[in-house]
Design a protein around this motif. Sequence first.
Motif, PDB file in Angstrom:
ATOM      1  N   GLU A  36      35.375  66.678   5.140  1.00  0.00           N
ATOM      2  CA  GLU A  36      36.814  66.527   5.421  1.00  0.00           C
ATOM      3  C   GLU A  36      36.720  64.732   5.473  1.00  0.00           C
ATOM      4  O   GLU A  36      37.818  64.245   5.045  1.00  0.00           O
ATOM      5  N   ASP A  38      34.835  62.361   4.181  1.00  0.00           N
ATOM      6  CA  ASP A  38      34.859  61.789   2.962  1.00  0.00           C
ATOM      7  C   ASP A  38      36.007  62.003   2.157  1.00  0.00           C
ATOM      8  O   ASP A  38      36.247  61.018   1.252  1.00  0.00           O
ATOM      9  N   ALA A  39      36.425  63.473   1.990  1.00  0.00           N
ATOM     10  CA  ALA A  39      37.776  63.304   1.401  1.00  0.00           C
ATOM     11  C   ALA A  39      38.931  62.476   1.828  1.00  0.00           C
ATOM     12  O   ALA A  39      39.774  61.785   0.880  1.00  0.00           O
ATOM     13  N   ASP A  40      38.986  62.478   3.159  1.00  0.00           N
ATOM     14  CA  ASP A  40      40.137  61.573   3.670  1.00  0.00           C
ATOM     15  C   ASP A  40      39.942  60.289   3.366  1.00  0.00           C
ATOM     16  O   ASP A  40      40.627  59.383   3.065  1.00  0.00           O
ATOM     17  N   SER A  41      38.685  59.767   3.440  1.00  0.00           N
ATOM     18  CA  SER A  41      38.242  58.261   3.090  1.00  0.00           C
ATOM     19  C   SER A  41      38.530  58.046   1.806  1.00  0.00           C
ATOM     20  O   SER A  41      38.932  56.835   1.241  1.00  0.00           O
ATOM     21  N   ASN A  42      38.253  58.807   0.760  1.00  0.00           N
ATOM     22  CA  ASN A  42      38.734  58.748  -0.767  1.00  0.00           C
ATOM     23  C   ASN A  42      40.133  58.771  -0.856  1.00  0.00           C
ATOM     24  O   ASN A  42      40.578  57.813  -1.714  1.00  0.00           O
ATOM     25  N   ARG A  43      40.732  59.400  -0.325  1.00  0.00           N
ATOM     26  CA  ARG A  43      42.333  59.484  -0.162  1.00  0.00           C
ATOM     27  C   ARG A  43      42.846  58.093   0.199  1.00  0.00           C
ATOM     28  O   ARG A  43      43.845  57.405  -0.503  1.00  0.00           O
ATOM     29  N   LEU A  44      42.167  57.564   1.276  1.00  0.00           N
ATOM     30  CA  LEU A  44      43.029  56.275   1.915  1.00  0.00           C
ATOM     31  C   LEU A  44      42.418  55.241   0.769  1.00  0.00           C
ATOM     32  O   LEU A  44      43.197  54.168   0.423  1.00  0.00           O
ATOM     33  N   GLN A  46      42.033  55.449  -2.397  1.00  0.00           N
ATOM     34  CA  GLN A  46      43.068  55.686  -3.635  1.00  0.00           C
ATOM     35  C   GLN A  46      44.223  54.980  -3.389  1.00  0.00           C
ATOM     36  O   GLN A  46      45.102  54.158  -4.081  1.00  0.00           O
ATOM     37  N   HIS A  47      44.937  55.556  -2.156  1.00  0.00           N
ATOM     38  CA  HIS A  47      46.086  54.852  -1.685  1.00  0.00           C
ATOM     39  C   HIS A  47      46.115  53.403  -1.531  1.00  0.00           C
ATOM     40  O   HIS A  47      47.217  52.680  -2.210  1.00  0.00           O
TER      41      HIS A  47
END
Length: 55
Positions: A36, A38-44, A46-47
Amino acid sequence: MAAPHATVSEGNSLSLNLADLFEVIVCGDGQLTYRELDADSNRLAQHLAGAGVCG
């Protein structure tokens, strides 16, 4: 005794499976697993890249 071995693919699969089991962040009643986080940091990332902050 010989050390156990695995292919890179098997090792990655094992790591991903373990990532679902262990919390990396616990705060009060909330927690995040490694996956979770890792997924959150990837979304951040990309944003931020989309907003022109990185790159």
